[in-house]
Design a protein around this motif. Structure first.
Motif, PDB file in Angstrom:
ATOM      1  N   PRO A   1       3.809  -6.200  -4.296  1.00 38.04           N
ATOM      2  CA  PRO A   1       2.512  -6.536  -3.701  1.00 38.04           C
ATOM      3  C   PRO A   1       2.256  -8.032  -3.583  1.00 38.04           C
ATOM      4  N   LYS A   2       2.616  -8.793  -4.619  1.00 38.77           N
ATOM      5  CA  LYS A   2       2.357 -10.234  -4.582  1.00 38.77           C
ATOM      6  C   LYS A   2       3.167 -10.900  -3.487  1.00 38.77           C
ATOM      7  N   THR A   3       4.445 -10.529  -3.360  1.00 38.22           N
ATOM      8  CA  THR A   3       5.303 -11.146  -2.347  1.00 38.22           C
ATOM      9  C   THR A   3       4.885 -10.725  -0.953  1.00 38.22           C
ATOM     10  N   VAL A   4       4.726  -9.421  -0.738  1.00 35.20           N
ATOM     11  CA  VAL A   4       4.438  -8.913   0.610  1.00 35.20           C
ATOM     12  C   VAL A   4       3.056  -9.353   1.084  1.00 35.20           C
ATOM     13  N   LEU A   5       2.035  -9.059   0.301  1.00 34.99           N
ATOM     14  CA  LEU A   5       0.677  -9.396   0.727  1.00 34.99           C
ATOM     15  C   LEU A   5       0.433 -10.898   0.674  1.00 34.99           C
ATOM     16  N   GLY A   6       1.088 -11.582  -0.274  1.00 35.90           N
ATOM     17  CA  GLY A   6       0.958 -13.030  -0.330  1.00 35.90           C
ATOM     18  C   GLY A   6       1.551 -13.693   0.902  1.00 35.90           C
ATOM     19  N   LEU A   7       2.769 -13.306   1.266  1.00 34.24           N
ATOM     20  CA  LEU A   7       3.402 -13.833   2.475  1.00 34.24           C
ATOM     21  C   LEU A   7       2.554 -13.541   3.706  1.00 34.24           C
ATOM     22  N   THR A   8       2.132 -12.291   3.819  1.00 34.85           N
ATOM     23  CA  THR A   8       1.380 -11.890   5.005  1.00 34.85           C
ATOM     24  C   THR A   8       0.065 -12.655   5.104  1.00 34.85           C
TER      25      THR A   8
END
Length: 330
Positions: A35-42
């Motif tokens: 979640p941190k990587t995906v939503l953070g990147l997005t």
């Protein structure tokens, strides 16, 4: 009765031919796993592109007010129109570049999630940063081809109209426009996996296009159907998310002057659009990569290759990245 061995599932998908449910569950699963990587990147990419394009459009919107005696805001000059078109084009380019960057980064995250391996934003960037030039080149090439095709169709209709009048133009346009739409849909579908090939298989632009065509050709209607269904789902979700913001923007803008009201309405619309994109873009990227994975499994027995990565456990990211480079013999 003989016991049937369970299908290996080290990460977000079982390592076998995937059903639509498997693909959609995996597209949600990789977001939940990272979640941190995906939503953070997005969030970073989407918010940055919306701010940059919004500043450009708001700045140009402020130039479209009355600028001379007797001139109303409903009579923009040629310079105003040119400035607006330039700003709109610039905003579209910024959005396209942001989408390309995000797609490349999320593709790497999905590739790792297939094996249950975590990945940080820094790791994703390090892997994909040298592929951005190829991704941009691919997008530019496809966009140019679409423009040329549409321009050619428009020229044929215009020529028919000049030679034979409105009736001739309509007669040519009636069969030509559906054929143009069909050609664009076909091209988009057979090239759908090219960005994934560029990132995961590290192929150059033209080889990625050839490879995408090879993977899609024997399952064109399935790929198109899943892509169309996914587009419908994300469109409904985006609209549902943006709807309250659009309504609130219209209420706030009611009774104000045209310039202020337009800016307020655009601001709230962009907030709704941004939140919607943060929700749906990771899902769309996940579906695309997993559909590509399914085509390799069905056409190249790629599940056997993936299982060699599963044997090593979930924390062998460097090795599993290289498994995507494996090509079928011949």
């Amino acid at each position: 009765m003989a016991h049937r061995p369970a299908t290996a599932k080290p990460g977000i998908i079982p390592l076998r031919p995937l059903s639509l449910t498997d693909i959609y569950n995996g597209a949600v699963g990789y977001i939940r796993a990272n979640p941190k990587t995906v939503l953070g990147l997005t969030a970073v990419v989407v918010v940055a592109t919306q701010i940059i394009s919004g500043i450009a459009l708001f700045g140009l919107l402020s130039t479209l007010g009355p600028s001379g005696p007797g001139r109303s805001s409903s009579e923009p000059s040629g310079g105003d129109v040119a400035a607006w078109l330039t700003g709109s084009a610039g905003a579209a380019i910024v959005t396209a570049l942001g989408t390309i960057v995000l797609t490349g980064l999320l593709t790497v995250v999905v590739g790792r999630a297939v094996f249950g391996s975590p990945i940080s934003i820094g790791e994703a960037w390090a892997i994909v940063r040298d592929r951005f030039a190829s991704l941009i080149g691919l997008a530019a090439l496809i966009g140019l081809a679409a423009i040329v095709l549409c321009g050619f169709a428009a020229a044929i209709i215009a020529f028919a109209g000049a030679a034979g009048g409105t009736g001739a133009a309509v007669l040519i346009a009636v069969p030509l426009m559906p054929a143009l739409v069909a050609a664009l849909i076909y091209g988009y579908t057979v090239l759908a996996f090219a960005p994934t090939v560029i990132v995961l298989e590290r192929q150059p632009v033209f080889e990625a296009m050839r490879r995408s065509f090879y993977l899609v050709r024997n399952s064109f209607w399935r790929v198109l159907g899943i892509m169309a269904l996914t587009a419908l789902i994300v469109s409904l979700i985006s609209s549902a998310v943006a709807f309250p913001f659009n309504i609130f923007g219209m209420v706030i803008a009611h009774g104000t002057d045209t310039l202020t009201g337009g800016a307020q309405l655009s601001l709230f619309s962009r907030i709704g659009t941004t939140i919607g994109e943060i929700i749906v873009l990771p899902f769309t990227a996940g579906v695309s990569v997993l559909l590509y994975t399914d085509r390799r499994i069905r056409g190249e027995a790629f599940d056997l290759v993936l299982r060699t990565g599963a044997v090593g456990g979930p924390y062998v990211p460097g090795w599993t990245d290289n498994l995507w480079l494996t090509r079928p013999p011949g």
